[in-house]
Design a protein around this motif. Structure first.
Motif, PDB file in Angstrom:
ATOM      1  N   GLU A   1      -6.580   8.993   0.462  1.00  0.00           N
ATOM      2  CA  GLU A   1      -7.560   8.737  -0.602  1.00  0.00           C
ATOM      3  C   GLU A   1      -8.732   7.907  -0.075  1.00  0.00           C
ATOM      4  O   GLU A   1      -9.871   8.067  -0.492  1.00  0.00           O
ATOM      5  CB  GLU A   1      -6.892   7.997  -1.772  1.00  0.00           C
ATOM      6  N   MET A   2      -8.441   7.009   0.855  1.00  0.00           N
ATOM      7  CA  MET A   2      -9.501   6.153   1.388  1.00  0.00           C
ATOM      8  C   MET A   2     -10.605   6.967   2.068  1.00  0.00           C
ATOM      9  O   MET A   2     -11.775   6.589   2.035  1.00  0.00           O
ATOM     10  CB  MET A   2      -8.904   5.142   2.383  1.00  0.00           C
TER      11      MET A   2
ATOM     12  N   GLY B   1       2.060  -5.251  -7.730  1.00  0.00           N
ATOM     13  CA  GLY B   1       1.285  -6.482  -7.641  1.00  0.00           C
ATOM     14  C   GLY B   1       0.069  -6.286  -6.768  1.00  0.00           C
ATOM     15  O   GLY B   1      -0.125  -5.234  -6.154  1.00  0.00           O
TER      16      GLY B   1
ATOM     17  N   THR C   1      -1.707  -3.175   9.253  1.00  0.00           N
ATOM     18  CA  THR C   1      -2.567  -2.014   9.497  1.00  0.00           C
ATOM     19  C   THR C   1      -4.004  -2.485   9.666  1.00  0.00           C
ATOM     20  O   THR C   1      -4.638  -2.952   8.725  1.00  0.00           O
ATOM     21  CB  THR C   1      -2.490  -0.993   8.346  1.00  0.00           C
TER      22      THR C   1
ATOM     23  N   VAL D   1      -2.216  -7.702  -3.631  1.00  0.00           N
ATOM     24  CA  VAL D   1      -2.076  -8.525  -2.418  1.00  0.00           C
ATOM     25  C   VAL D   1      -3.075  -9.685  -2.367  1.00  0.00           C
ATOM     26  O   VAL D   1      -2.898 -10.613  -1.568  1.00  0.00           O
ATOM     27  CB  VAL D   1      -2.188  -7.698  -1.111  1.00  0.00           C
ATOM     28  N   THR D   2      -4.097  -9.654  -3.221  1.00  0.00           N
ATOM     29  CA  THR D   2      -5.034 -10.779  -3.253  1.00  0.00           C
ATOM     30  C   THR D   2      -4.503 -11.927  -4.114  1.00  0.00           C
ATOM     31  O   THR D   2      -5.080 -13.020  -4.108  1.00  0.00           O
ATOM     32  CB  THR D   2      -6.426 -10.356  -3.774  1.00  0.00           C
TER      33      THR D   2
ATOM     34  N   GLY E   1      -9.182   7.968  12.063  1.00  0.00           N
ATOM     35  CA  GLY E   1      -9.489   8.533  10.749  1.00  0.00           C
ATOM     36  C   GLY E   1      -8.318   9.342  10.222  1.00  0.00           C
ATOM     37  O   GLY E   1      -7.813  10.228  10.925  1.00  0.00           O
TER      38      GLY E   1
ATOM     39  N   GLY F   1      -1.242   7.564   0.500  1.00  0.00           N
ATOM     40  CA  GLY F   1      -1.661   7.624   1.895  1.00  0.00           C
ATOM     41  C   GLY F   1      -0.602   7.250   2.918  1.00  0.00           C
ATOM     42  O   GLY F   1       0.546   7.699   2.860  1.00  0.00           O
ATOM     43  N   ILE F   2      -1.007   6.412   3.857  1.00  0.00           N
ATOM     44  CA  ILE F   2      -0.143   6.028   4.974  1.00  0.00           C
ATOM     45  C   ILE F   2       1.117   5.319   4.473  1.00  0.00           C
ATOM     46  O   ILE F   2       2.218   5.558   4.965  1.00  0.00           O
ATOM     47  CB  ILE F   2      -0.929   5.135   5.963  1.00  0.00           C
TER      48      ILE F   2
ATOM     49  N   PRO G   1      -4.988   2.797  13.240  1.00  0.00           N
ATOM     50  CA  PRO G   1      -5.086   4.246  13.060  1.00  0.00           C
ATOM     51  C   PRO G   1      -6.515   4.735  13.286  1.00  0.00           C
ATOM     52  O   PRO G   1      -7.489   4.007  13.081  1.00  0.00           O
ATOM     53  CB  PRO G   1      -4.718   4.453  11.580  1.00  0.00           C
TER      54      PRO G   1
ATOM     55  N   GLY H   1       0.833  -1.206   0.000  1.00  0.00           N
ATOM     56  CA  GLY H   1       0.000   0.000   0.000  1.00  0.00           C
ATOM     57  C   GLY H   1       0.863   1.249   0.000  1.00  0.00           C
ATOM     58  O   GLY H   1       0.498   2.273   0.568  1.00  0.00           O
TER      59      GLY H   1
ATOM     60  N   ALA I   1       2.397  -2.178  -4.370  1.00  0.00           N
ATOM     61  CA  ALA I   1       0.984  -1.823  -4.567  1.00  0.00           C
ATOM     62  C   ALA I   1       0.670  -2.190  -6.017  1.00  0.00           C
ATOM     63  O   ALA I   1       1.559  -2.645  -6.740  1.00  0.00           O
ATOM     64  CB  ALA I   1       0.727  -0.339  -4.315  1.00  0.00           C
ATOM     65  N   ARG I   2      -0.581  -1.966  -6.435  1.00  0.00           N
ATOM     66  CA  ARG I   2      -0.926  -2.314  -7.820  1.00  0.00           C
ATOM     67  C   ARG I   2      -0.468  -1.240  -8.809  1.00  0.00           C
ATOM     68  O   ARG I   2      -0.016  -1.543  -9.889  1.00  0.00           O
ATOM     69  CB  ARG I   2      -2.442  -2.514  -7.949  1.00  0.00           C
ATOM     70  N   ARG I   3      -0.579   0.043  -8.438  1.00  0.00           N
ATOM     71  CA  ARG I   3      -0.332   1.136  -9.398  1.00  0.00           C
ATOM     72  C   ARG I   3       1.163   1.426  -9.514  1.00  0.00           C
ATOM     73  O   ARG I   3       1.725   2.185  -8.718  1.00  0.00           O
ATOM     74  CB  ARG I   3      -1.097   2.389  -8.966  1.00  0.00           C
TER      75      ARG I   3
ATOM     76  N   TYR J   1     -15.246  -4.969   6.116  1.00  0.00           N
ATOM     77  CA  TYR J   1     -13.998  -4.274   6.491  1.00  0.00           C
ATOM     78  C   TYR J   1     -13.719  -4.479   7.979  1.00  0.00           C
ATOM     79  O   TYR J   1     -12.597  -4.843   8.361  1.00  0.00           O
ATOM     80  CB  TYR J   1     -14.166  -2.794   6.163  1.00  0.00           C
TER      81      TYR J   1
ATOM     82  N   LYS K   1     -10.551  -6.528   9.438  1.00  0.00           N
ATOM     83  CA  LYS K   1      -9.531  -5.798  10.209  1.00  0.00           C
ATOM     84  C   LYS K   1      -9.457  -6.303  11.654  1.00  0.00           C
ATOM     85  O   LYS K   1      -8.375  -6.317  12.256  1.00  0.00           O
ATOM     86  CB  LYS K   1      -9.833  -4.300  10.182  1.00  0.00           C
TER      87      LYS K   1
HETATM   88  N1  LIG Z   1      -7.611   6.452   6.083  1.00  0.00           N
HETATM   89  C1  LIG Z   1      -8.175   6.034   7.226  1.00  0.00           C
HETATM   90  O1  LIG Z   1      -8.988   6.745   7.862  1.00  0.00           O
HETATM   91  C2  LIG Z   1      -7.763   4.701   7.799  1.00  0.00           C
HETATM   92  C3  LIG Z   1      -8.113   4.424   9.138  1.00  0.00           C
HETATM   93  C4  LIG Z   1      -7.751   3.207   9.691  1.00  0.00           C
HETATM   94  C5  LIG Z   1      -7.056   2.282   8.935  1.00  0.00           C
HETATM   95  N2  LIG Z   1      -6.740   2.566   7.630  1.00  0.00           N
HETATM   96  C6  LIG Z   1      -5.988   1.563   6.879  1.00  0.00           C
HETATM   97  O2  LIG Z   1      -4.760   2.126   6.474  1.00  0.00           O
HETATM   98  C7  LIG Z   1      -4.246   1.407   5.348  1.00  0.00           C
HETATM   99  C8  LIG Z   1      -3.761   2.393   4.309  1.00  0.00           C
HETATM  100  O3  LIG Z   1      -4.877   3.093   3.789  1.00  0.00           O
HETATM  101  P1  LIG Z   1      -4.814   4.666   3.469  1.00  0.00           P
HETATM  102  O4  LIG Z   1      -5.694   5.336   4.435  1.00  0.00           O
HETATM  103  O5  LIG Z   1      -3.419   5.097   3.323  1.00  0.00           O
HETATM  104  O6  LIG Z   1      -5.611   4.699   2.074  1.00  0.00           O
HETATM  105  P2  LIG Z   1      -5.124   4.780   0.570  1.00  0.00           P
HETATM  106  O7  LIG Z   1      -4.370   6.041   0.334  1.00  0.00           O
HETATM  107  O8  LIG Z   1      -6.341   4.522  -0.228  1.00  0.00           O
HETATM  108  O9  LIG Z   1      -4.086   3.587   0.441  1.00  0.00           O
HETATM  109  C9  LIG Z   1      -4.477   2.249   0.256  1.00  0.00           C
HETATM  110  C10 LIG Z   1      -3.264   1.539  -0.318  1.00  0.00           C
HETATM  111  O10 LIG Z   1      -3.568   0.158  -0.435  1.00  0.00           O
HETATM  112  C11 LIG Z   1      -3.207  -0.276  -1.731  1.00  0.00           C
HETATM  113  N3  LIG Z   1      -4.046  -1.393  -2.140  1.00  0.00           N
HETATM  114  C12 LIG Z   1      -5.393  -1.475  -2.072  1.00  0.00           C
HETATM  115  N4  LIG Z   1      -5.808  -2.660  -2.551  1.00  0.00           N
HETATM  116  C13 LIG Z   1      -4.689  -3.325  -2.919  1.00  0.00           C
HETATM  117  C14 LIG Z   1      -4.453  -4.587  -3.501  1.00  0.00           C
HETATM  118  N5  LIG Z   1      -5.473  -5.437  -3.791  1.00  0.00           N
HETATM  119  N6  LIG Z   1      -3.189  -4.973  -3.752  1.00  0.00           N
HETATM  120  C15 LIG Z   1      -2.162  -4.144  -3.469  1.00  0.00           C
HETATM  121  N7  LIG Z   1      -2.306  -2.930  -2.919  1.00  0.00           N
HETATM  122  C16 LIG Z   1      -3.563  -2.527  -2.654  1.00  0.00           C
HETATM  123  C17 LIG Z   1      -3.395   0.957  -2.614  1.00  0.00           C
HETATM  124  O11 LIG Z   1      -2.557   0.904  -3.755  1.00  0.00           O
HETATM  125  P3  LIG Z   1      -3.015   0.535  -5.260  1.00  0.00           P
HETATM  126  O12 LIG Z   1      -4.388   1.090  -5.465  1.00  0.00           O
HETATM  127  O13 LIG Z   1      -1.965   1.196  -6.089  1.00  0.00           O
HETATM  128  O14 LIG Z   1      -2.954  -0.960  -5.320  1.00  0.00           O
HETATM  129  C18 LIG Z   1      -2.899   2.052  -1.693  1.00  0.00           C
HETATM  130  O15 LIG Z   1      -1.500   2.175  -1.780  1.00  0.00           O
HETATM  131  C19 LIG Z   1      -5.387   0.515   4.873  1.00  0.00           C
HETATM  132  O16 LIG Z   1      -5.162  -0.804   5.307  1.00  0.00           O
HETATM  133  C20 LIG Z   1      -6.608   1.095   5.582  1.00  0.00           C
HETATM  134  O17 LIG Z   1      -7.607   0.129   5.763  1.00  0.00           O
HETATM  135  C21 LIG Z   1      -7.054   3.759   7.064  1.00  0.00           C
END
Ligand SMILES: NC(=O)c1ccc[n+]([C@@H]2O[C@H](COP(=O)([O-])OP(=O)(O)OC[C@H]3O[C@@H](n4cnc5c(N)ncnc54)[C@H](OP(=O)(O)O)[C@@H]3O)[C@@H](O)[C@H]2O)c1
Length: 249
Positions: free
Chosen positions: A191-192, A60, A139, A62-63, A187, A15-16, A185, A11, A35-37, A155, A159
């Motif tokens: 992007e999420m 790649g 995470t 993760v699934t 909120g 984001g994080i 974490p 990931g 990550a995928r992108r 979700y 988690k």
């Molecule tokens: N933002 C919040 O409020 C929050 C709160 C608690 C926990 N979290 C957790 O924090 C983690 C990071 O999320 P974020 O908030 O930083 O959001 P984010 O910016 O949307 O990042 C999500 C990351 O996960 C990657 N990803 C998603 N599906 C994937 C897949 N199938 N294979 C490989 N990579 C994948 C995305 O990359 P690609 O799209 O390029 O694959 C992206 O880099 C997540 O586990 C999320 O559940 C977030």
């Protein structure tokens, strides 16, 4: 804190994970960014100090059952081993009430957030064993642990499942100097979380600090767990939630 250590971050394209890449690179770590992108990973790498020498990219999903072994292999082939893994990729999936959620949505969210963690540990633990120990961080989230939010059943279940996995892995591998922790974490502005100010305000209000986290604040907690600063922390579900869990009003 991570100087000379090799850390895999999933990931890492936003984001994080992207914030962690910057923090860990500044601390002198060798990194495998996944990550995928791929283009986004290239952008993250280009923004990091000394990017060319110490940062490998693995594009790649993760699934994909092959993802975990292949990403660990990149760390071993490029840097000679793996010391830490920030298993951070995650997705909310299509949200909605359980009675209207289809099985494909459930399976996709569980595969991305939980089954990926099982696969990650399966290959990361043996790699860390060969270098005398390591640290694994998953995470997780406050959702499904300290609060239930409507529409987020898959979700939350996935988690929360990470916390159980974390505890078992921690006792299975503690004697091998491999620590395993879940990071929860609050909120966080990524992007999420989208970019709707009204939604951000609602989420901010759930926290004692009355704001959302910046991704760097979560990355710092991950660095604590991955580094020797957290050397006696294992099996923990570590909140980094701005007081979300203790806020009722
Ligand atoms: N933002 C919040 O409020 C929050 C709160 C608690 C926990 N979290 C957790 O924090 C983690 C990071 O999320 P974020 O908030 O930083 O959001 P984010 O910016 O949307 O990042 C999500 C990351 O996960 C990657 N990803 C998603 N599906 C994937 C897949 N199938 N294979 C490989 N990579 C994948 C995305 O990359 P690609 O799209 O390029 O694959 C992206 O880099 C997540 O586990 C999320 O559940 C977030």
């Amino acid at each position: 804190m991570l100087h000379g250590k090799t850390i895999l971050i999933t990931g890492a394209s936003s984001g994080i994970g992207a914030a962690a890449a910057k923090l860990f690179a500044e601390a002198g770590a060798n990194l495998v960014l996944a990550a995928r992108r791929k283009e986004r990973l290239e952008e993250v790498r280009a923004s990091l100090p000394e990017a060319a020498n110490r940062i490998a990219i693995f594009a790649g999903d993760v699934t994909d059952p092959e993802f975990s072994k292949a990403s660990v292999d990149v760390a071993i082939e490029t840097f000679g081993g793996l010391d830490g893994a920030f298993n951070n990729a995650g997705t909310l999936g299509d949200m909605g009430p359980v009675s209207e959620m289809n099985l494909d949505t459930w399976n996709h969210v569980v595969a991305t957030n939980l089954t990926s963690a099982f696969l990650a540990a399966k290959y990361q633990v043996p790699a860390m064993r060969t270098v005398g120990g390591g640290s694994i961080v998953f995470t997780s989230t406050f959702v499904g642990h300290t609060i239930g939010l409507p529409g987020m059943a898959a979700y939350a279940a996935a988690k929360a499942g990470l916390i159980g996995l974390t505890q078992v892995l921690a006792v299975e591998h503690g004697a091998e100097n491999i620590r395993v922790n879940a990071l929860l974490p609050g909120g966080t502005k990524t992007e999420m979380a989208g970019d709707d100010p009204a939604f951000h305000e609602y989420i901010a209000g759930l926290h004692a600090l009355k704001r959302m986290a910046q991704p760097e604040e979560i990355a710092r907690a991950a660095m604590f767990l991955l580094s020797d600063a957290g050397s006696f922390v294992t099996g923990a579900a570590m909140l980094c939630d701005g007081g979300n869990s203790i806020t009722k009003a």
